[in-house]
Design an enzyme around this catalytic site. Structure first.
Site, PDB file in Angstrom:
ATOM      1  N   HIS A  50     -78.362-100.068  37.264  1.00  0.00           N
ATOM      2  CA  HIS A  50     -78.897-100.310  38.611  1.00  0.00           C
ATOM      3  C   HIS A  50     -80.390-100.001  38.650  1.00  0.00           C
ATOM      4  O   HIS A  50     -81.150-100.674  39.331  1.00  0.00           O
ATOM      5  CB  HIS A  50     -78.179 -99.421  39.644  1.00  0.00           C
ATOM      6  CG  HIS A  50     -76.723 -99.727  39.812  1.00  0.00           C
ATOM      7  ND1 HIS A  50     -75.727 -98.882  39.385  1.00  0.00           N
ATOM      8  CD2 HIS A  50     -76.096-100.799  40.364  1.00  0.00           C
ATOM      9  CE1 HIS A  50     -74.552 -99.401  39.677  1.00  0.00           C
ATOM     10  NE2 HIS A  50     -74.734-100.558  40.269  1.00  0.00           N
ATOM     11  N   ARG A  98     -67.620 -97.657  36.433  1.00  0.00           N
ATOM     12  CA  ARG A  98     -66.250 -97.260  36.072  1.00  0.00           C
ATOM     13  C   ARG A  98     -66.190 -96.487  34.757  1.00  0.00           C
ATOM     14  O   ARG A  98     -65.147 -95.935  34.428  1.00  0.00           O
ATOM     15  CB  ARG A  98     -65.347 -98.492  36.019  1.00  0.00           C
ATOM     16  CG  ARG A  98     -65.092 -99.087  37.412  1.00  0.00           C
ATOM     17  CD  ARG A  98     -64.086-100.221  37.389  1.00  0.00           C
ATOM     18  NE  ARG A  98     -63.651-100.566  38.723  1.00  0.00           N
ATOM     19  CZ  ARG A  98     -64.118-101.588  39.452  1.00  0.00           C
ATOM     20  NH1 ARG A  98     -65.068-102.370  38.956  1.00  0.00           N
ATOM     21  NH2 ARG A  98     -63.651-101.826  40.667  1.00  0.00           N
ATOM     22  N   HIS A 110     -76.315 -96.157  38.170  1.00  0.00           N
ATOM     23  CA  HIS A 110     -76.593 -95.718  36.799  1.00  0.00           C
ATOM     24  C   HIS A 110     -77.846 -96.439  36.303  1.00  0.00           C
ATOM     25  O   HIS A 110     -78.507 -97.159  37.080  1.00  0.00           O
ATOM     26  CB  HIS A 110     -75.376 -95.993  35.903  1.00  0.00           C
ATOM     27  CG  HIS A 110     -74.820 -97.389  36.037  1.00  0.00           C
ATOM     28  ND1 HIS A 110     -75.531 -98.515  35.660  1.00  0.00           N
ATOM     29  CD2 HIS A 110     -73.657 -97.857  36.553  1.00  0.00           C
ATOM     30  CE1 HIS A 110     -74.818 -99.591  35.899  1.00  0.00           C
ATOM     31  NE2 HIS A 110     -73.669 -99.228  36.468  1.00  0.00           N
ATOM     32  N   GLN A 150     -69.258-113.172  38.489  1.00  0.00           N
ATOM     33  CA  GLN A 150     -69.785-112.855  39.825  1.00  0.00           C
ATOM     34  C   GLN A 150     -71.163-113.497  40.013  1.00  0.00           C
ATOM     35  O   GLN A 150     -71.455-114.105  41.052  1.00  0.00           O
ATOM     36  CB  GLN A 150     -69.883-111.335  39.999  1.00  0.00           C
ATOM     37  CG  GLN A 150     -70.728-110.911  41.193  1.00  0.00           C
ATOM     38  CD  GLN A 150     -70.704-109.406  41.438  1.00  0.00           C
ATOM     39  OE1 GLN A 150     -69.713-108.883  41.925  1.00  0.00           O
ATOM     40  NE2 GLN A 150     -71.773-108.703  41.105  1.00  0.00           N
ATOM     41  N   MET A 170     -72.470-101.028  44.961  1.00  0.00           N
ATOM     42  CA  MET A 170     -71.397-100.243  45.578  1.00  0.00           C
ATOM     43  C   MET A 170     -71.637 -98.761  45.292  1.00  0.00           C
ATOM     44  O   MET A 170     -70.703 -97.951  45.311  1.00  0.00           O
ATOM     45  CB  MET A 170     -70.037-100.699  45.052  1.00  0.00           C
ATOM     46  CG  MET A 170     -69.748-102.173  45.400  1.00  0.00           C
ATOM     47  SD  MET A 170     -68.001-102.587  45.468  1.00  0.00           S
ATOM     48  CE  MET A 170     -67.499-102.217  43.807  1.00  0.00           C
ATOM     49  N   GLN A 174     -63.002-106.656  48.248  1.00  0.00           N
ATOM     50  CA  GLN A 174     -63.010-107.162  46.877  1.00  0.00           C
ATOM     51  C   GLN A 174     -62.081-106.374  45.955  1.00  0.00           C
ATOM     52  O   GLN A 174     -62.043-106.621  44.760  1.00  0.00           O
ATOM     53  CB  GLN A 174     -64.428-107.230  46.321  1.00  0.00           C
ATOM     54  CG  GLN A 174     -65.094-105.887  46.052  1.00  0.00           C
ATOM     55  CD  GLN A 174     -66.559-106.054  45.681  1.00  0.00           C
ATOM     56  OE1 GLN A 174     -67.413-106.303  46.522  1.00  0.00           O
ATOM     57  NE2 GLN A 174     -66.862-105.936  44.392  1.00  0.00           N
ATOM     58  N   ASP A 183     -71.596-108.688  35.071  1.00  0.00           N
ATOM     59  CA  ASP A 183     -70.612-109.369  35.917  1.00  0.00           C
ATOM     60  C   ASP A 183     -70.963-110.856  35.932  1.00  0.00           C
ATOM     61  O   ASP A 183     -71.423-111.402  36.938  1.00  0.00           O
ATOM     62  CB  ASP A 183     -70.634-108.774  37.327  1.00  0.00           C
ATOM     63  CG  ASP A 183     -70.224-107.310  37.306  1.00  0.00           C
ATOM     64  OD1 ASP A 183     -69.089-107.022  36.895  1.00  0.00           O
ATOM     65  OD2 ASP A 183     -71.048-106.450  37.650  1.00  0.00           O
TER      66      ASP A 183
HETATM   67  O1  PAF Z   1     -71.483-105.901  41.702  1.00  0.00           O
HETATM   68  C1  PAF Z   1     -71.240-105.153  42.668  1.00  0.00           C
HETATM   69  O2  PAF Z   1     -71.554-103.965  42.647  1.00  0.00           O
HETATM   70  C2  PAF Z   1     -70.510-105.718  43.876  1.00  0.00           C
HETATM   71  O3  PAF Z   1     -69.594-106.688  43.515  1.00  0.00           O
HETATM   72  C3  PAF Z   1     -71.461-106.251  44.957  1.00  0.00           C
HETATM   73  C4  PAF Z   1     -72.284-107.425  44.447  1.00  0.00           C
HETATM   74  C5  PAF Z   1     -72.408-105.140  45.408  1.00  0.00           C
HETATM   75  C6  PAF Z   1     -70.660-106.725  46.173  1.00  0.00           C
HETATM   76  O4  PAF Z   1     -69.922-105.704  46.734  1.00  0.00           O
END
Ligand code: PAF
Length: 292
Positions: free
Chosen positions: A41, A191, A38, A157, A34, A65, A154
């Site tokens: 990523h 965040r 940082h 997720q 998103m 989301q 996450d």
């Molecule tokens: O982890 C995230 O940044 C988001 O949840 C994702 C996987 C890009 C989906 O919007």
């Protein structure tokens, strides 16, 4: 030499860029994000470069989301530095669609996650994981990657994405990468930039509590939970949303007699910022000595 990534705003632009490469046998790795990129990523992008010939990064702040009252509007949008990080990492294509491209006229059907989404983040953020699963499914279909890489911070997720890939027979391989941390242990998160200096300092109790849990894992579940609570008691400004020890596959909470691998999940609010973290534990249930 750093080459600028190609920016695709539509699915057509994305496909036109990827198809010739794929026809030449290139393997595609995908890092969905998103934005507000940082070092965490960047580690995902570096892994993508190891796993495939070209890396595609998506940058899309997915509205479905975020719940009501959550931070969708203020979620950091940092295009310039995101672009620079992608270029630095050798990303071939940045897919940066707008809401119209992703959802315009296409909301009839969505993904509904089963019981894996019932607890923890799913309970605190109703609808969140349906939104995540839906956008990830759509992005997988748009990018059609060979492999996609997700961070382990996450954890719920990641488990849901893996379950979705199994349940819906996606062919993409899912890879995960250990959480990247600041020097004091705080997990990298987009965040974190919401935190004031004093909140940033208070947030250290989160990684400290994970360390305390690991140090007590050989004394069993109760000792772990007590150790985690004791750390949070030192910083009453940090509000705990949940502390749970779960089976890493099912996300069902383990019992006091659990022996072996378990995942400690933590969510806490520091000021108005909600942070999550987790660590894998190797729990040893305490043997009960029967006196005769
Ligand atoms: O982890 C995230 O940044 C988001 O949840 C994702 C996987 C890009 C989906 O919007």
């Amino acid at each position: 030499m750093i080459t600028d990534p190609f920016i695709a705003r539509t699915v057509r632009e994305l496909r036109m860029q990827l198809e010739p490469l794929r026809e030449n046998g290139a393997k595609v790795a995908f890092v969905p994000t998103m934005g507000a990129l940082h070092a965490g990523h960047q580690a995902l992008m570096a892994r993508a470069a190891e796993l495939a010939d070209i890396c595609v990064v998506s940058i899309f702040v997915n509205p479905t989301q975020f719940g009501e009252g959550e931070d969708f509007a203020k979620y950091p949008r940092t295009w310039e530095s995101d672009f620079a990080r992608c270029a630095q990492a050798g990303v071939a294509v940045i897919f940066a669609p707008n809401e119209e491209v992703v959802y315009g006229g296409k909301k009839q059907v969505s993904v509904k996650v089963g019981s894996l989404a019932d607890g923890f983040e799913g309970a605190d953020r109703p609808g969140h994981f349906d939104g995540v699963a839906t956008v990830v499914a759509k992005l997988f279909n748009m990018v059609q990657p060979d492999v996609a890489i997700f961070g382990e911070k996450d954890a719920q997720q990641l488990a849901i994405v893996r379950a979705m890939v199994r349940s819906l027979d996606f062919t993409v391989a899912i890879e995960s990468l250990a959480t990247v941390r600041e020097s004091d242990g705080l997990a990298m998160s987009s965040r974190n930039r919401y935190l004031s200096d004093s909140e940033r300092s208070s947030a250290r109790v989160i990684p400290q509590s994970l360390e305390a849990a690991k140090a007590n894992a050989d004394r069993g579940l109760r000792a772990v939970v007590a150790a985690v609570h004791a750390v949070f008691e030192t910083e009453p400004t940090v509000g705990v949303s949940y502390i749970a020890v779960v089976d890493p596959q099912t996300f069902v909470e383990v019992g006091a007699d659990h022996h072996g691998e378990a995942l400690l999940l933590i969510a806490a609010s520091v000021g108005s910022t909600r942070l999550i973290d987790n660590t894998l534990l190797n729990l040893h249930a305490l043997a009960v000595t029967v006196m005769t």
